[in-house]
Design a protein around this motif. Structure first.
Motif, mmCIF file in Angstrom:
data_model
loop_
_atom_site.group_PDB
_atom_site.id
_atom_site.type_symbol
_atom_site.label_atom_id
_atom_site.label_comp_id
_atom_site.label_asym_id
_atom_site.label_seq_id
_atom_site.Cartn_x
_atom_site.Cartn_y
_atom_site.Cartn_z
ATOM 1 N N ASN A 2 0.853 -1.195 0.000
ATOM 2 C CA ASN A 2 0.000 0.000 0.000
ATOM 3 C C ASN A 2 0.891 1.248 0.000
ATOM 4 N N VAL A 3 1.364 1.596 -1.164
ATOM 5 C CA VAL A 3 2.290 2.723 -1.308
ATOM 6 C C VAL A 3 1.783 3.613 -2.423
ATOM 7 N N ILE A 4 1.890 4.930 -2.194
ATOM 8 C CA ILE A 4 1.518 5.867 -3.242
ATOM 9 C C ILE A 4 2.652 6.874 -3.402
ATOM 10 N N THR A 5 2.901 7.269 -4.624
ATOM 11 C CA THR A 5 3.929 8.264 -4.878
ATOM 12 C C THR A 5 3.405 9.641 -4.473
ATOM 13 N N GLY A 6 4.203 10.345 -3.701
ATOM 14 C CA GLY A 6 3.778 11.653 -3.207
ATOM 15 C C GLY A 6 4.154 12.754 -4.184
ATOM 16 N N SER A 7 3.313 12.965 -5.186
ATOM 17 C CA SER A 7 3.609 14.025 -6.148
ATOM 18 C C SER A 7 3.192 15.394 -5.594
ATOM 19 N N ASN A 8 2.382 15.408 -4.584
ATOM 20 C CA ASN A 8 2.087 16.653 -3.859
ATOM 21 C C ASN A 8 1.864 16.314 -2.389
ATOM 22 N N PHE A 9 2.094 17.293 -1.552
ATOM 23 C CA PHE A 9 1.881 17.066 -0.105
ATOM 24 C C PHE A 9 1.831 18.404 0.618
ATOM 25 N N TRP A 10 1.231 18.350 1.813
ATOM 26 C CA TRP A 10 1.306 19.488 2.719
ATOM 27 C C TRP A 10 2.500 19.275 3.648
ATOM 28 N N VAL A 11 3.037 20.364 4.107
ATOM 29 C CA VAL A 11 4.142 20.306 5.059
ATOM 30 C C VAL A 11 3.735 21.053 6.324
#
Lengths: 335, 220
Positions: free
Chosen positions: A116-125
């Protein structure tokens, strides 16, 4: 003799891990969150949103953490220059954290583990102020409640893992649904969206995975090209503000130098104190003191080889010393 | 300056101004190698050997005295050192510098040769380990050195250079003779015709201590 040499065994260096509350409220949890319209409207507002524990106009207001939004393609914010539309604050922020954490411009962030892995092409910091977290975030103390279509409580999974994982040189934990460092039953991930994010204790940084949060409580990061800067920052702020609970502790290592001061029974029983003598010839004030002198230790002076007084310690009350008593004083110097 | 809580026995430790300076130098000079004990704040006239309630009460006026926090200025603390002397000592060592106060003109020199009275059965003697001399404000002297003692500690103290910008810093030297030369720098005087400091001399064997004022008078 008034100086006594210290032996090697009189010194002990000890490093102790100290944990404490992180927020300026001196409470483990803050429940009220404020922003500054001045900061938001300023140039820094394009990149991040500062969050205070009280109204930013109060004299006691201090930044607790900042919220930023990162997107690998630059979506979700406005270009610096319309001639180069992909160069936006969100892209700069993504590159900033990629360089800081992944240490490879071709690498990608991944949320989750195993299947269960997704590539983090966007995220909040969420970037905690350095003065708040001191040396690192204390793993297992994180409890962040977000509110959208429902409530979700997020924590790091530090108590569920037996071996620390690193991204680049940074220790990392998965951000999962759960509390106090443990995921809820089932692992605390979101189906097909991986974990809720990543927690980097030494960096004081939490990355949040918008896909998982959207799927869980419907809080969405807007990836519209040319979106007004700060829009996504405000979205996460609203979710935190409505959640009304952010618990986190700090951790730091205090290195202490312990010096053991030992006064034997035959030592330090006389004093140069002018009230100990009468007249100018040095006669001891009381005849009782000639064979049974009694002194009171109030101060310990520590000297270097050049007889320069480099550190001093005061006792909270006088310590009686005579030929029948020995004294041991432990002095702790913190660096 | 606050009082320490004397309901429990604690130790409040700080670096002195000198300690912070040496720590900042980062040249190894901040190494603690020895200690001394002092009874600053104690007034032994409060000790009452004729207390009607007996010997357990002789020191009652001193025993529970709340003490002040430590001062960071090294010239304001460790004033009265405790000394190790043979049991039965009736007279404590006393320093004799030959001066009760010193006044020097700008550029003038002076050598101080301390002696110790009432020490080890001698009415007057020079201590084997020598004497340490600490000037509170080294800027007042173009020369402040100790001679006559060749131990590592003395050489380290006498060689250490103190460079200060804008503020006073103490300096300690070791020797059997302390050589002074008053500064020729006019700017230190400002609008005054005199500037002053103190020199504290400590017998390294006896612990005897004497502080005298030093005044430099402007000549230009």
């Amino acid at each position: 003799m008034s100086f006594k040499r210290l032996d090697a065994e009189d010194f002990v260096v000890s490093s102790d891990s100290i944990t404490s509350t992180l927020w300026s409220t001196d409470s483990p949890t803050i429940t009220e969150f404020y922003t500054s319209s001045v900061q938001q409207a300023g140039s820094s507002g394009d990149f991040y949103l500062s969050v205070y524990q009280t109204s930013s106009t109060e004299t006691t207001a201090q930044v607790q953490f900042d919220i930023a939004y990162a997107d690998v393609g630059g979506s979700g914010s406005t270009a610096y220059n319309s001639a180069v539309p992909a160069n936006t604050p969100s892209k700069s922020t993504y590159g900033q954290y990629r360089a800081l954490i992944l240490e490879d411009e071709n690498a990608s962030f991944y949320f989750g583990t195993g299947n269960n892995v997704i590539t983090g092409s966007n995220f909040w910091v969420i970037s905690i102020e350095r003065a708040r977290y001191k040396e690192s975030l204390f793993p297992g103390s994180l409890n962040l409640t977000l509110s959208g279509s429902g409530l979700i409580q997020l924590t790091d999974n530090s108590k569920d893992v037996s071996v620390n994982t690193f991204l680049g040189t940074s220790r990392v934990y998965q951000l999962v649904s759960g509390s106090n460092g443990s995921a809820i039953a089932g692992g605390g991930y979101v189906a097909n969206s991986g974990s809720y994010g990543l927690v980097f204790p030494e960096l004081g940084t939490i990355l949040l995975n918008p896909h998982a949060i959207n799927q869980s409580i419907g809080v969405t990061a807007d990836r519209t090209v040319g979106l007004a800067n700060g829009t996504n920052n405000s979205t996460l702020f609203t979710a935190i503000n409505k959640g009304e609970s952010f618990t986190l502790n700090s951790q730091e290592t205090i290195t202490s130098d312990y010096v053991f001061i030992r006064a034997r029974n035959s030592e330090f029983n006389y004093t140069e104190n002018p009230t100990f003598i009468s007249g100018s010839n040095g006669e001891i004030i009381y005849t009782d003191f000639i064979n049974n002198p009694q002194t009171y230790i109030t101060t310990v002076g520590m000297y270097n080889d050049s007889n320069e007084l480099v550190a001093v310690a005061k006792l909270s009350r006088p310590l009686v010393k005579d030929f029948t008593k020995e004294a041991l004083v432990r002095v702790k110097l913190d660096f | 300056m606050g009082y320490l809580n004397n309901q429990v026995v604690t130790v409040d430790a700080i670096l002195t101004k000198k300690g912070r300076e040496l720590l900042a130098k980062n040249d190894g000079s901040f190494r603690i190698t020895q200690f001394s004990l002092a009874d600053d704040e104690i007034d032994y006239t409060l000790y009452n050997p004729t207390h009607p309630s007996g010997s357990a009460f002789y020191g009652e006026a001193i025993d529970n005295l709340p003490l002040l926090e430590a001062f960071p200025d090294e010239s304001q603390i460790m004033k009265y050192k405790l000394a190790t002397l043979p049991r039965g000592t009736a007279k404590l060592p006393v320093l004799d510098l030959g001066y009760s106060a010193i006044t020097l003109k700008q550029g003038a020199s002076l050598a101080i040769t301390p002696q110790t009275l009432n020490y080890l059965g001698n009415a007057q003697t020079f201590e084997t380990s020598g004497y340490s001399a600490t000037v509170s404000d080294v800027r007042l002297f173009s020369t402040f050195t100790g001679v006559g003692i060749n131990t590592d500690a003395a050489n380290a103290a006498n060689l250490s250079a103190t460079t200060t910008l804008g503020t006073n810093v103490s300096k300690t030297v070791i020797g059997t003779q302390i050589n002074l030369r008053a500064t020729t720098v006019n700017t230190l005087f400002g609008s005054n015709t005199q500037i002053s400091t103190t020199i504290t001399v400590v017998g390294l064997d006896s612990g005897a201590r004497l502080t005298i004022p030093v005044t430099i008078t402007q000549t230009n």
